[in-house]
Design a protein around this motif. Structure first.
Motif, PDB file in Angstrom:
ATOM      1  N   THR A 269      60.302  36.410   6.433  1.00  0.00           N
ATOM      2  CA  THR A 269      59.086  35.751   5.956  1.00  0.00           C
ATOM      3  C   THR A 269      59.337  35.032   4.634  1.00  0.00           C
ATOM      4  OG1 THR A 269      58.490  37.902   5.019  1.00  0.00           O
ATOM      5  CG2 THR A 269      57.383  37.246   7.061  1.00  0.00           C
TER       6      THR A 269
ATOM      7  N   TRP B  98      48.986  30.543  -0.896  1.00  0.00           N
ATOM      8  CA  TRP B  98      49.849  30.664   0.279  1.00  0.00           C
ATOM      9  C   TRP B  98      51.190  31.331  -0.020  1.00  0.00           C
ATOM     10  CZ3 TRP B  98      47.838  30.636   4.820  1.00  0.00           C
ATOM     11  CH2 TRP B  98      46.737  29.831   5.121  1.00  0.00           C
TER      12      TRP B  98
ATOM     13  N   VAL C  92      49.811  26.168  11.454  1.00  0.00           N
ATOM     14  CA  VAL C  92      49.859  27.598  11.163  1.00  0.00           C
ATOM     15  C   VAL C  92      48.680  28.017  10.288  1.00  0.00           C
ATOM     16  CG1 VAL C  92      51.157  29.360   9.907  1.00  0.00           C
ATOM     17  CG2 VAL C  92      52.332  27.812  11.476  1.00  0.00           C
ATOM     18  N   GLU C  93      48.347  27.185   9.314  1.00  0.00           N
ATOM     19  CA  GLU C  93      47.198  27.486   8.449  1.00  0.00           C
ATOM     20  C   GLU C  93      45.937  27.657   9.281  1.00  0.00           C
ATOM     21  OE1 GLU C  93      46.935  24.375   5.536  1.00  0.00           O
ATOM     22  OE2 GLU C  93      48.503  25.232   4.282  1.00  0.00           O
TER      23      GLU C  93
ATOM     24  N   VAL D 293      45.754  28.535  12.426  1.00  0.00           N
ATOM     25  CA  VAL D 293      45.833  29.764  13.218  1.00  0.00           C
ATOM     26  C   VAL D 293      45.461  30.954  12.346  1.00  0.00           C
ATOM     27  CG1 VAL D 293      47.362  31.284  14.523  1.00  0.00           C
ATOM     28  CG2 VAL D 293      47.571  28.791  14.752  1.00  0.00           C
ATOM     29  N   ILE D 294      46.016  30.957  11.141  1.00  0.00           N
ATOM     30  CA  ILE D 294      45.725  32.067  10.233  1.00  0.00           C
ATOM     31  C   ILE D 294      44.237  32.114   9.901  1.00  0.00           C
ATOM     32  CG2 ILE D 294      46.095  32.902   7.868  1.00  0.00           C
ATOM     33  CD1 ILE D 294      49.030  31.851   8.189  1.00  0.00           C
TER      34      ILE D 294
ATOM     35  N   SER E 103      57.297  28.231  17.242  1.00  0.00           N
ATOM     36  CA  SER E 103      56.936  29.586  16.816  1.00  0.00           C
ATOM     37  C   SER E 103      57.683  29.925  15.529  1.00  0.00           C
ATOM     38  CB  SER E 103      57.291  30.583  17.916  1.00  0.00           C
ATOM     39  OG  SER E 103      58.661  30.433  18.240  1.00  0.00           O
TER      40      SER E 103
ATOM     41  N   ASP F 234      55.919  32.078  13.027  1.00  0.00           N
ATOM     42  CA  ASP F 234      55.233  33.261  13.538  1.00  0.00           C
ATOM     43  C   ASP F 234      55.325  34.483  12.619  1.00  0.00           C
ATOM     44  OD1 ASP F 234      54.220  31.931  15.624  1.00  0.00           O
ATOM     45  OD2 ASP F 234      55.357  32.955  17.201  1.00  0.00           O
TER      46      ASP F 234
ATOM     47  N   VAL G 238      52.635  34.191  10.125  1.00  0.00           N
ATOM     48  CA  VAL G 238      51.324  34.445  10.717  1.00  0.00           C
ATOM     49  C   VAL G 238      51.123  35.958  10.837  1.00  0.00           C
ATOM     50  CG1 VAL G 238      49.851  34.107  12.740  1.00  0.00           C
ATOM     51  CG2 VAL G 238      51.389  32.269  11.981  1.00  0.00           C
TER      52      VAL G 238
ATOM     53  N   ASN H 117      48.344  38.119   8.502  1.00  0.00           N
ATOM     54  CA  ASN H 117      47.192  38.645   9.237  1.00  0.00           C
ATOM     55  C   ASN H 117      47.360  40.103   9.664  1.00  0.00           C
ATOM     56  OD1 ASN H 117      47.050  35.413  10.306  1.00  0.00           O
ATOM     57  ND2 ASN H 117      45.183  36.399   9.566  1.00  0.00           N
TER      58      ASN H 117
ATOM     59  N   TYR I 280      44.568  30.988  21.646  1.00  0.00           N
ATOM     60  CA  TYR I 280      44.979  32.230  20.984  1.00  0.00           C
ATOM     61  C   TYR I 280      44.013  33.336  21.384  1.00  0.00           C
ATOM     62  CZ  TYR I 280      47.977  29.176  18.286  1.00  0.00           C
ATOM     63  OH  TYR I 280      48.928  28.268  17.930  1.00  0.00           O
TER      64      TYR I 280
END
Length: 877
Positions: free
Chosen positions: A610, A656, A735-736, A738-739, A769, A772, A775, A779, A804
């Motif tokens: 990460t 972030w 990605v933002e 999705v989060i 991905s 991922d 993410v 989360n 999702y």
RNA sequence: GGGCGAUUAGCUCAGCUGGUUCAGAGCAUCUGCCUUACAAGCAGAGGGUCACUGGUUCGAAUCCAGUAUCGCCCA
């Protein structure tokens, strides 16, 4: 490193770091082989105090200078003050008056002694206040328009211009301030609309019973009339041609003249002409060779031409004369009338147009190159909208009246040796003057006693127009190393109000003396106003105390508060809340470092994936935003540059990036990650340093101990090493979303972050991905799995055209989800309809560029597939 | 009276040579949260016929004309 408190304390940091910068001489510049970057300060009044306008103006200059210094240029910001002759003399006169001393009882020398005392006492306060603001001026170079070098430079330029035929002495209609007892420039006259009266007065035609009626707002000037004028085409008066009229009260006979100037529609169509007291009348008077009768004393009372009104003030005389005119049956009527009068910017007195013998600079020729330079962008005005007004002014430039009937200033270097108009010489010194006088008069017996130096001083602008050269002694020594190195300067930051009488004239002087512009760019700031849009002024009392502001929010807070909303050339509606925003921002950054410093570091553990991903993303993000900031700087979009770094720090870095790399509670961070995080942080505060110098220097030294050579103020400005990878940045944008989708889910269902979730993804479009792990981390997901089928009974959301799913027992409100999906379908269908309509328009498909049509087709395709996904989802519920 | 410039979210402003980075940003507002860097904080949300009326164009916040309102300069 000591523990960091949770709040940034500006008061502590500011004094400390300013002293440190001074001690280490970072502000000082000497010519060397680096590229120079020079700014000369618009000199404030030596006895003035800091106001909000100065704050804005000098903050901008400091931002430019500090950035240039970090870019490795030899940055030199020259500070100084001007003597502001009218304003300062007025203050000294006032002070003496309070002590019971009348200026007129003092000799020039005595008065000057008082003025210098006043200057020494109050002078330079403003410069110390600029230090509070953080101004990184080269204080060793502080100059004053009346110090020895500048004084001599001003005299020299007078002599030079005189010898070159630019300076002459002549009769002119000047703006006379009867209170200050001096002329003021056109620019120092403020026109105000006032409610006045228009008096209709009848004049008897000489030798006849007939009367003609004129209209005037200034009946007292009747005593100075030298003609009555009619329009040659006016048939009402054609029978009067060649006759004369009797001026009421004065009982003088004056001619009736004809001139096109007279507006037949206005008033009675019949105009009285008073050449001594009206600029237009003077011109008509010159055309018709009329007598000039001056009825006023310098202090605004009537002189002997005013007959029995002698010694009475002009306004009182007006009242009385109206009564007399009425009594003697000359007054036909009076009516209310709105008119505009000039008032003195300094004293507020109503300006009296007055014919007077003054010194002038012929401007036309000097203006030529100065106009061209701006029109060709050789000198850039920012914003460029000011080019129009500049051109208009320069094309209609009038000669510059440079003499002022004051003591405080540069005494005009002209000596009179006789009573004739032409019996004078211009020279640097009395000795030189004597030599010249002997020669010019042919009288070898002249002595110093026979010479009398002009009593007047020069307009303050006549010293400040030399400023970019005179601060480097470039007038007296035009070939000295300093002026050759620093001149031309780079940027000038000033207010549009003085574009003409300062900026334009500096450009003229620059081309006259060095055939070179004084600066490349002129950044024009707006006026600082209060929330109601009123100009801040002492009389309104609507200006916050700048020092108080800095005490409350910190100098950095106030600096960015001023810059948040101040695009070039626009007024700044100041709101203290902006400073609060600045202070909050300072605290935000403070706490970012506090967080980094709170982590234990373990060099032995590997960097988690990460953190590696976070670093990859942030590096690209920084590069991309920094490139934009650099662009904003080069376009002088200072507010935008500030906003860019503001969002980069607050949103991208703090919200972030730091969340991505944050180790688990109590866990140590690996060595690689902390090093990268610090490196990013250092780059951020470098870019922020010009805006918030104190805070950033403080943080810089809290990161690690540094010696004087590696202080932030002299650190190296970041450079763009590569182009940001847009793919990564765009990927992260998705990605933002999705989060955010998952956060929304948690919030709606009150699921705490501690409780982990599973995420399933059904992809319908190519989707990486790559991020991922991020993410998952942000989360608290225990897994992210791809799925080919819908996940039953799960909460779902769509990003792009990917679905999702978050399965969670009992957490899904089916009806609510249906509602949401329906809404989205409706929106997409509406969108699709618009696109299809466009595509079905043959003329669009034929005429629009291939690329645009292709884009529309893509939009159509994306919309269709998204609708399909949504509909399937709906059906599944 | 003449010239110049402006009018986009409640406020302050971006928006280049017309077209998915075209309706944006910050602040303010509203809704949840004192989650161990920061409540001077965090996570979200709402909000605009791009002053008005026409025109040009396949297409206008963007170009043109007029109108209204405001600002600045000059007389």
């Amino acid at each position: 490193m000591t523990e960091i408190p949770s709040k940034y304390n500006p008061a502590e940091a500011e004094g400390k770091w300013y002293d440190y910068w001074m001690k280490n001489n970072y502000f000082h510049s000497e010519p060397d082989d680096r590229e120079p970057f020079t700014i000369v300060i618009p000199p404030p009044n030596v006895t003035g105090v800091l106001h909000m306008g100065h704050m804005l103006n000098n903050t901008i200059q400091d931002v430019l200078v500090r950035r240039a210094r970090m870019q490795g240029k030899n940055a030199c910001w020259v500070p100084g003050t001007d003597h502001a002759s009218i304003a300062t003399e007025a203050k000294v006169v006032q002070k003496l008056k309070a002590e019971g001393v009348d200026k007129r009882d003092l000799s020039r020398e005595e008065f000057m002694k008082h003025a210098w005392e006043w200057t020494d006492k109050h002078g330079g306060i403003i410069l110390d206040q600029l230090k509070r603001l953080g101004a990184s001026c080269d204080w060793d170079r502080t100059v004053f328009t009346m110090d020895d070098i500048r004084y001599e430079s001003v005299l020299k330029s007078f002599v030079d211009l005189y010898n070159d035929g630019y300076i002459y002495r002549g009769y002119r209609m000047v703006n006379w301030d009867p209170e200050a007892l001096t002329t003021v420039s056109d620019e120092e006259v403020i026109h105000k609309d006032i409610q006045s009266k228009l008096y209709h007065v009848r004049y008897q035609v000489e030798g006849e019973d007939e009367f003609v009626t004129i209209a005037t707002t200034r009946p007292e000037t009747i005593l100075g009339d030298s003609a009555v004028c009619i329009n040659p085409n006016d048939e009402r008066y054609s029978h009067l041609k060649g006759k004369r009229v009797i001026v009421p009260i004065a009982n003088r006979s004056v001619p009736i003249i004809e001139d096109d100037y007279v507006d037949m529609e206005f008033g009675t169509g019949c105009l009285k002409i008073t050449p001594a007291h009206d600029i237009n009348d003077k011109e008509i008077g010159e055309r018709h060779k009329l007598e000039v009768i001056d009825i006023l004393n310098d202090n605004g009372t009537l002189n002997k031409e005013g007959l029995h009104y002698e010694g009475i003030d002009r306004f009182e005389a007006r009242k009385q004369i109206v009564i007399e005119l009425d009594e003697k049956d000359f007054l036909v009527k009076s009516e209310d009338y709105q008119t505009s009068v000039g008032t003195s910017e300094r004293t507020g007195a109503i300006i009296e147009p007055k014919v007077s013998l003054q010194w002038f600079v012929a401007m036309k020729k000097l203006a030529g190159p100065a106009l061209k330079a701006v029109m060709d962008d050789e000198v850039k005005l920012i914003p460029s909208k000011f080019k129009n007004t500049y051109r208009h002014w320069m094309e209609n430039v009038r000669d510059w009246c440079i003499s002022r009937q004051l003591y405080w200033g540069h005494q005009i270097p002209a000596w009179y040796y006789g009573s004739d108009h032409d019996d004078f010489v211009v020279a640097m010194t009395e000795d030189e003057a004597l030599e010249k006088a002997k020669e010019k008069s042919g009288n070898k017996n002249l002595s110093a006693k026979d010479l009398h130096q002009d009593d007047d001083v020069l307009d303050t602008w006549f010293s400040s127009w030399l400023w970019p050269m005179s601060v480097f002694d470039g007038i007296r020594n035009p070939d000295n190393e300093e002026v050759n190195y620093y001149y031309k300067t780079n940027d000038l930051v000033t207010a549009p109000e003085i574009l003409f009488f300062w900026v334009a004239r500096m450009i003229m002087a620059g081309y006259y003396y060095r055939d070179q512009k004084p600066f490349d760019n002129v950044y024009l700031t707006g006026i600082v106003r209060d929330k109601e849009g009123r100009k801040m002024s002492k009389s309104l009392g609507n200006s916050p105390d700048p020092i108080g502001l800095m005490e409350r929010y910190g100098a950095d807070g106030v600096r960015v508060g001023m810059l948040f909303t101040s695009p070039a050339g626009n007024d700044l509606p100041f709101d203290e809340q902006l400073c609060e925003q600045g202070r909050n921002f300072a605290n935000k950054i403070w706490n970012a470092l506090r967080l980094l410093k709170s982590w234990k570091v373990d060099e032995k553990i590997d960097q988690p994936e990460t953190a590696a991903l976070a670093n990859e993303w942030f590096s690209n993000r920084f590069t991309s935003v920094f490139a934009q900031i650099e662009k904003d700087f080069s376009n002088y979009r200072i507010s935008d540059a500030l906003m860019g770094i503001y969002k980069l720090i607050w949103d991208d870095y703090c919200s972030w990036y730091l969340e991505m790399i944050k180790p688990g509670y109590g866990d140590p961070v690996d060595g690689k990650t902390i090093a990268q995080a610090i490196e990013h942080f250092e780059n951020l505060i470098k870019v922020l340093h010009p805006f918030m110098p104190f805070l950033t220097e403080e943080l810089w030294h809290r990161i690690e101990e540094r010696d004087a050579d590696s202080a932030l103020i002299v650190s190296q400005w970041p450079v763009i090493e590569y182009k940001a990878n847009d793919e990564i940045l765009n990927d992260f944008k998705r990605v933002e979303k999705v989060i955010a989708g998952i956060r929304t889910f948690r919030k709606q269902n009150n699921i705490p972050q501690k409780e982990s979730l599973k995420l399933f993804v059904k992809t319908h479009e190519e989707s990486s991905s790559h991020f991922d792990p991020i993410v998952a981390k942000l989360n608290n997901l225990e897994s992210i799995e791809k799925t080919d089928d819908k996940v039953e009974g799960a909460y779902s959301f769509v990003v792009g055209s990917n679905e999702y799913f978050i399965p969670l027992e009992g957490a899904v409100d089916v009806e609510e989800q249906k509602e949401k999906i329906k809404e989205e379908i409706d929106y997409m269908k509406g969108f699709l309809k618009k696109v299809e309509k466009k595509l079905s328009n043959e003329r669009f498909v034929e005429n629009a560029p291939e690329k645009v049509v292709e884009m529309e087709r893509q939009k159509q395709h994306d919309a269709e597939s998204k609708i399909k996904v949504l509909e399937e989802q709906l059906a599944g519920l």
